[in-house]
Design an enzyme around this catalytic site. Structure first.
Site, PDB file in Angstrom:
ATOM      1  N   GLY A   1      13.881   5.779   7.190  1.00 10.62           N
ATOM      2  CA  GLY A   1      13.554   5.464   5.799  1.00 10.62           C
ATOM      3  C   GLY A   1      12.919   4.093   5.727  1.00 10.62           C
TER       4      GLY A   1
ATOM      5  CB  CYS B   1       7.151   0.612   7.574  1.00  5.64           C
ATOM      6  SG  CYS B   1       6.906  -1.112   7.086  1.00  5.64           S
TER       7      CYS B   1
ATOM      8  CB  THR C   1      -0.934   0.023   1.227  1.00  2.81           C
ATOM      9  OG1 THR C   1      -0.157  -0.170   2.424  1.00  2.81           O
ATOM     10  CG2 THR C   1      -1.981  -1.070   1.128  1.00  2.81           C
TER      11      THR C   1
END
Length: 421
Positions: free
Chosen positions: A266, A269, A86
């Protein structure tokens, strides 16, 4: 049990190997043929310590296989785990197109006359309400009145860290299982049998929000530590000593994790979930000023690292950067601060070489490949081997993670931006 796993990236591949190692039968589904071929050859599609061994053993025992397209596999499955990406959309909200596509394909493949419902569990990070308002209507549109009998909808967030995913799977900080009514899921309970961790059986939205809270808090700790570190560095104060004092308070400061001044955050997530939480806060009229500042603070820290690393260097200087992934023991380059450092070095006219033994451009796939191609298209010409890294042929060496500990490097040329001293 028989478990189908949709999406064979870092989360899906790790789950597949771990679940199969527990004696369950696993079938992986991914549209990327190279990932499917890797599983069927007994290899992990991504680099994760120990994962090759789990998948190889499961493949030899006939407990795991992969396909690129569904046929009748779901009719034999007890659980379907959805682990597709996503990523951030243009407005910061999660892009749900992969969730929509895989949900439609699953709904169309479910037999409405199943003797037992299929436990359809989502692990992808999604806005609270997504399961009820986005996923459930897709399932009901396909199955009609049979949806409630044929499908048990579950949200089961994962807490796997890359480079320690196998350990995290079997020793998680918690297990969260969200259902429409907040009641127990027998299949999910059976899936986690033998794993000792606090268990939270909650409503769907509470479970969906969990990853936002966790990842945003992790991002808060990293950004906070780095802001204090920059203040210390600019005032000539030892950030290391200040950090030692801060982390000693385990009663009020919670823990030492994510509090060490050093690298920007970074990976796949933290940045995208902070963006999505910003979007949710704005969309609901909430005021989250600290969250709104996180990404700006992180970008400021990346620039601070670049300035620190290049202080006194002339354009054209030979620079070796050690470490390219967002942290050691992974080949994940998505939103890696080291990729940003590499771009800045190239744009500033430095002669750059990069050493990271975990990175092989031929093995980059999916979103990892897409991100690298977009932000560092010349990667193949920049990577060097260990011998070249240790050749002392560079004017400066910039360490971005702990890989520097393994190299024989002239300390007078070294600047380690992964920690503020």
């Amino acid at each position: 049990m028989k478990v189908a796993i949709f999406g064979l990236g870092y989360v899906g591949s790790a789950a597949a190997g771990c679940i199969a190692s527990q004696g369950h039968h696993v079938i992986g589904i991914d549209i990327n043929q190279s990932k499917v071929d890797a599983i069927n050859a007994g290899r992990a599609p991504v680099y994760e310590p120990g994962l090759d061994k789990l998948i190889s053993a499961a493949r030899s025992d006939g407990r795991i296989k992969a396909v690129a397209e569904l046929s009748d596999e779901l009719s034999h499955c007890d659980i379907a785990l959805v682990c597709v990406g996503t990523p951030s959309g243009v407005d910061g909200a999660h892009d749900m197109k992969h969730i929509e596509q895989v949900t439609r394909s699953i709904a169309e493949a479910i037999d409405p006359e199943r003797p037992r419902p299929l436990t359809l569990a989502y692990r992808s990070t999604m806005r609270p309400g997504s399961c009820e308002k986005f996923i459930l209507p897709i399932v009901e549109a396909s199955l009609g009145d049979a949806a409630s009998r044929a499908v048990e909808l579950v949200y089961n967030p994962e807490f796997l860290r890359e480079a320690s995913a196998i350990e995290d799977y079997f020793n998680p900080p918690k297990i969260v299982i969200g259902t429409l009514d907040g009641e127990r899921s027998a299949n999910m309970t059976a899936l986690y049998e033998g794993i000792d961790a606090p268990l939270f059986e909650v409503g769907m939205r509470e479970a969906e929000l969990t990853k936002f809270v966790d990842n945003s808090w992790h991002a808060v700790k990293v950004a906070f530590a780095n802001e204090i570190g920059r203040v210390c560095q600019n005032l000539g104060i030892s950030a290391r000593q200040v950090h030692e004092i801060f982390k000693s308070d385990t009663k009020l400061n919670i823990s030492a994790n994510y509090t060490r001044p050093g690298n920007a955050f970074g990976g796949s997530c933290l940045p995208k979930d902070v963006r999505a939480l910003q979007y949710i806060a704005a969309d609901t009229g909430s005021a989250t000023h600290l969250v709104d500042a996180l990404l700006r603070s992180n970008e400021a820290h990346k620039h601070h690292q670049f300035q620190t690393a290049t202080a006194g260097l002339q354009r054209g200087a030979k620079v070796l950067m050690v470490g390219l992934s967002f942290k050691p023991e992974t080949d994940d380059l998505r939103e890696s601060p080291a990729v940003d450092m590499a771009r800045k070095l190239l744009d500033a006219g430095f002669d750059l070489e990069i050493y990271d033994p975990r990175i092989d451009p031929k093995n980059l796939v999916g979103q990892n490949l897409g991100y690298t191609t977009a932000w560092l298209p010349t990667i193949e010409g920049l990577l060097v081997d260990r011998a070249r890294a240790e050749s002392q042929a560079h004017d400066r060496v910039i360490a971005t993670n702990r890989l520097i500990d393994d190299l024989a490097i002239d300390a007078s040329k070294l600047i380690d931006v992964s920690i503020i001293p």
